[in-house]
Design an enzyme around this catalytic site. Structure first.
Site, PDB file in Angstrom:
ATOM      1  N   GLY A  81       0.824  -1.204   0.000  1.00 44.21           N
ATOM      2  CA  GLY A  81       0.000   0.000   0.000  1.00 44.21           C
ATOM      3  C   GLY A  81       0.857   1.252   0.000  1.00 44.21           C
ATOM      4  N   ASP A  83       0.661   5.725   1.398  1.00 47.20           N
ATOM      5  CA  ASP A  83      -0.078   6.802   2.056  1.00 47.20           C
ATOM      6  C   ASP A  83      -0.351   7.958   1.101  1.00 47.20           C
ATOM      7  OD1 ASP A  83       0.070   5.430   4.608  1.00 47.20           O
ATOM      8  OD2 ASP A  83       2.197   5.918   4.552  1.00 47.20           O
ATOM      9  N   LYS A  93       5.296   6.418   2.080  1.00 43.53           N
ATOM     10  CA  LYS A  93       4.897   5.233   2.811  1.00 43.53           C
ATOM     11  C   LYS A  93       5.448   5.333   4.237  1.00 43.53           C
ATOM     12  CE  LYS A  93       5.538   1.272   0.880  1.00 43.53           C
ATOM     13  NZ  LYS A  93       4.249   0.793   1.439  1.00 43.53           N
ATOM     14  N   GLY A  96       2.344   2.949   8.596  1.00 47.27           N
ATOM     15  CA  GLY A  96       2.223   1.685   9.303  1.00 47.27           C
ATOM     16  C   GLY A  96       3.481   1.277  10.037  1.00 47.27           C
ATOM     17  N   GLU A 102       9.981  -2.360   3.923  1.00 45.35           N
ATOM     18  CA  GLU A 102       9.245  -2.179   2.673  1.00 45.35           C
ATOM     19  C   GLU A 102      10.171  -1.667   1.577  1.00 45.35           C
ATOM     20  OE1 GLU A 102       4.726  -1.175   4.280  1.00 45.35           O
ATOM     21  OE2 GLU A 102       6.189   0.438   4.083  1.00 45.35           O
ATOM     22  N   LYS A 120      -5.768   8.416  -1.716  1.00 47.65           N
ATOM     23  CA  LYS A 120      -4.308   8.442  -1.606  1.00 47.65           C
ATOM     24  C   LYS A 120      -3.638   9.115  -2.807  1.00 47.65           C
ATOM     25  CE  LYS A 120      -4.324   6.092   2.283  1.00 47.65           C
ATOM     26  NZ  LYS A 120      -5.730   5.675   2.396  1.00 47.65           N
TER      27      LYS A 120
END
Length: 226
Positions: A81, A83, A93, A96, A102, A120
């Site tokens: 995913g 942000d 990103k 989280g 990542e 997003k």
């Protein structure tokens, strides 16, 4: 299905037999992992590299075979995913808390798919999400000072009034804000990583090949890097 689940399920369709697959982290990536798990349950054979302990635990629950970058240094496909996503498919990103792993997995990946809902998508990075920066705890005050000097409003991420958020790597995260957005993502990425004690930041520049945007009506949009 909500928009996140639509995106996750659509991206899972790109996983093929015998692939080494990077598993992202976060609420949207969880839908992709669950969709991949359903395919594994139906007979799909893959190996997966999780980007967080939470994603690893979910993959084990779904009987997805896990491996490591040491055993498989070349990742065929990663689904994760984001942000924020800009028109060039650069990303923010890390909300989280898994940005370091990542980015490591993304750097080893031949084809990265990012899954998002329409909220997003932004014209310029930094306009709606803070930028997370992972730092060695010993360096916190130094990094905060550098960021404050640039008027980036650094805030140490906390889970309780007296308890900083700790990443899977044992580090802190400092969230900072760019009042005018991030005009030069590549230059900002390099500058942030040059600060002593910064391990990594949440800017992912030129690392995404495809973005899948899920919609609440069940449709999805595919945006390829040009």
């Amino acid at each position: 299905m909500n928009s996140k689940e639509v995106a996750g399920c659509r991206a899972a369709e790109f996983v093929e037999e015998r692939m080494v697959v990077g598993l992202g982290t976060g609420s949207t990536a969880e839908f992709a992992i669950r969709a991949i798990g359903q395919r594994v349950g139906a007979g799909l054979a893959i190996s997966a590299i999780p980007t967080s302990e939470a994603s690893a635990a979910l993959a084990r629950e779904l009987n997805i075979d896990l491996t490591t970058l040491e055993a498989n240094p070349h990742v065929d496909l990663t689904i994760d995913g984001a942000d924020e996503v800009d028109p060039e498919l650069n990303l923010i990103k890390g909300l989280g808390g898994a940005l370091l792993r990542e980015k490591i997995v993304a750097a080893a990946t031949a084809y990265q798919i990012i899954i998002i809902d329409p909220s997003k998508q932004v014209d310029q990075l930094g306009t709606q999400a803070p930028l997370p920066i992972e730092v060695v705890p010993f360096s916190k005050s130094l990094v905060v000072r550098h960021l404050a000097e640039q008027e980036l409003n650094p805030v140490l991420r906390m889970v309780a009034p007296d308890q900083p958020f700790i990443t899977d790597n044992g580090n802190f995260i400092i969230d900072c804000s760019f009042p005018a957005g991030i005009a030069d993502a590549d230059g900002t990425d390099s500058w942030l990583n040059s600060i002593p004690g910064v391990v990594e930041n949440g800017l992912f520049v030129d690392m995404t090949h495809l973005v899948v945007v899920g919609n609440d009506d069940g449709s999805s949009q595919l945006i390829e890097r040009t």
